[in-house]
Design an enzyme around this catalytic site. Structure first.
Site, short mmCIF file in Angstrom:
data_model
loop_
_atom_site.label_atom_id
_atom_site.label_comp_id
_atom_site.label_asym_id
_atom_site.label_seq_id
_atom_site.Cartn_x
_atom_site.Cartn_y
_atom_site.Cartn_z
N LYS A 168 43.07 50.57 30.53
CA LYS A 168 42.92 49.24 29.62
C LYS A 168 42.10 48.35 30.52
O LYS A 168 41.75 48.11 31.39
CB LYS A 168 44.22 48.78 29.22
CG LYS A 168 44.38 48.44 27.81
CD LYS A 168 43.68 49.69 26.74
CE LYS A 168 44.16 49.17 25.45
NZ LYS A 168 43.38 50.27 24.48
N TYR A 206 38.55 57.38 28.62
CA TYR A 206 39.47 56.50 28.96
C TYR A 206 39.54 56.48 30.56
O TYR A 206 39.47 57.22 31.23
CB TYR A 206 40.83 56.94 28.64
CG TYR A 206 41.96 56.10 29.16
CD1 TYR A 206 42.14 54.69 28.65
CD2 TYR A 206 43.15 56.53 30.08
CE1 TYR A 206 43.05 53.87 28.94
CE2 TYR A 206 43.93 55.72 30.47
CZ TYR A 206 43.96 54.36 30.09
OH TYR A 206 45.02 53.52 30.27
N ASP A 236 40.69 46.27 38.89
CA ASP A 236 41.68 47.30 39.22
C ASP A 236 41.31 48.02 40.41
O ASP A 236 40.25 48.75 39.78
CB ASP A 236 42.65 47.68 38.00
CG ASP A 236 43.54 48.89 38.64
OD1 ASP A 236 43.73 49.23 39.80
OD2 ASP A 236 44.29 49.71 37.54
#
Ligand code: 13P
Ligand code: 13P
Ligand code: MG
Ligand code: MG
Length: 368
Positions: A234, A231, A12
């Site tokens: 995902k 984080y 991504d």
């Protein structure tokens, strides 16, 4: 027989309107880079997206973890990141966590699934791409397709398939080096199940035919928060599965996706979601989800790919998608409560930890 390597490298590197989908210009940039710089290095390629993740499938003769192939894909994503930044896309370069290249992109952020194969006369295989979920999302579909005659009729009907499969499972919580276990189906299916139920920790890395020793599955195992320590999105896994003959049939590999199992991911990577099988190049919407998986079927000859067949683009899966949407609604009705949101250990945001730390100070021990 020719030895061919199939490589999927996925990242991504930026997305329109949040974590929805890459821009056309970003996709074209990545695609043009591979087309131009891959000349003489790769035999063929396919580029597509699932949600906000771009996957590059290449075929070549260089074997797995080849520095040149990995560098090619990494540089395609870095070139894409420049465009993403220029367009103001959200999360530009999101998955490129480590800047120093040391031979391959494993552990740098991108997801990797590769297999070197002794090409069969016909070589059908599947390319899975998931978004808004984690590598463990493939655990149940793989377990069922390779061990359960309720999904795999070949376990009853085909002597070679009946010989069973070897699962290589990784403990992804161990981040220093790879920590793996090999377990045999059918004898050890209860042990396999005992591990695979824990999707955040144990992940299927590969599966081999016991009849021929050939590799059938290669799945990505990278957990981003184990790299970044916080984080950053995902892990959105990819997977290669060879099918037919001595391996499960394509339809047997697809069969478990009818269950739309609950997987971790969805909004802020912190919720449970049914895993919805979707058509290729599907984007993300409701509550940054639901978790989606696409699957493209190919055949290849000496590395030359056919066009893709979109396996979840079929009226049957429209029905499954509707069911998944209903399940999603049921779960979303309870918002942050109980099983809808992930346990503390899997929450992808540190904000809630800070809140708890503050509140801890205000707790009082009541005197008897
Ligand atoms: P064919 O006999 O057409 O090859 O089909 C076999 C099969 O695998 C069907 O699932
Ligand atoms: P991605 O991991 O797909 O970038 O999604 C991140 C997110 O936080 C969605 O809400
Ligand atoms: Mg994103
Ligand atoms: Mg994603």
């Amino acid at each position: 027989m020719a030895k061919i390597t199939l490589s999927i490298i996925k990242a991504d590197v930026g997305s329109i309107g949040g974590h929805i989908k890459p821009s056309q210009k970003l996709l074209e940039t990545v695609s043009n880079y591979i087309k131009e710089k891959g000349r003489g290095l790769i035999i063929d390629y396919y580029i597509g997206h699932t949600g906000d993740d771009i996957a590059i499938l290449t075929t070549h003769k260089k074997g797995v973890l080849n520095p040149k192939i990995h560098k090619l894909c990494l540089d395609a994503f870095l070139t894409g990141t420049k465009i993403a930044k220029a367009q103001g896309l959200y999360g530009a370069g999101q998955d490129l966590l480590v800047s120093a290249f040391s031979g391959n992109v494993k552990g740098m952020g991108p997801q990797v699934a590769e297999m070197e194969i002794e090409e069969r006369p016909a070589e059908p295989f599947l390319m899975f791409m998931a978004d808004k979920t984690e590598p463990g999302a493939f655990n149940l579909p793989l377990y069922l397709a390779f061990t359960d005659p309720m999904h795999n009729a070949g376990l009853i009907l085909s002597p070679k398939v009946k010989e069973g499969f070897k699962f290589v499972i990784m403990d992804v919580s161990y981040t220093k080096v790879d920590k793996i276990i090999e377990l045999k189906a059918p004898e050890e299916i209860y042990d396999i199940a005992a591990l695979l139920r824990d999707t955040g920790r144990f992940v299927v890395e590969s599966i081999f035919s016991r009849a021929s020793g050939e590799q059938v599955v290669s799945a990505s195992t990278t957990r981003l928060h184990n790299i970044a320590g916080k984080y950053v999105g995902k892990d959105d896994p990819v997977m290669l599965v060879r099918t037919q003959k001595d391996f499960p049939a394509t339809g047997e590999i697809l069969s478990p996706y009818t269950i739309t199992p609950l997987v971790a991911g969805f909004m802020r990577g912190s919720h449970n979601s049914p895993l919805m099988p979707v058509k290729k190049n599907t984007s993300i919407s409701f509550f940054d989800g639901p978790a989606i998986v696409s699957c493209l079927a190919f055949c290849e000859k000496e590395g030359k790919l056919t066009e893709s067949a979109d396996t979840f683009d079929h009226p049957y899966w429209d029905y499954v998608r509707e069911q998944a949407a209903q399940e999603t609604q049921e779960l979303r009705r309870q918002g942050f409560f109980g099983a809808a949101m992930l346990p503390m250990s899997e929450l992808e945001y540190t904000g809630v930890m800070e809140t708890l730390k503050e509140l801890e100070k205000r707790f009082k021990i009541r005197k008897k």
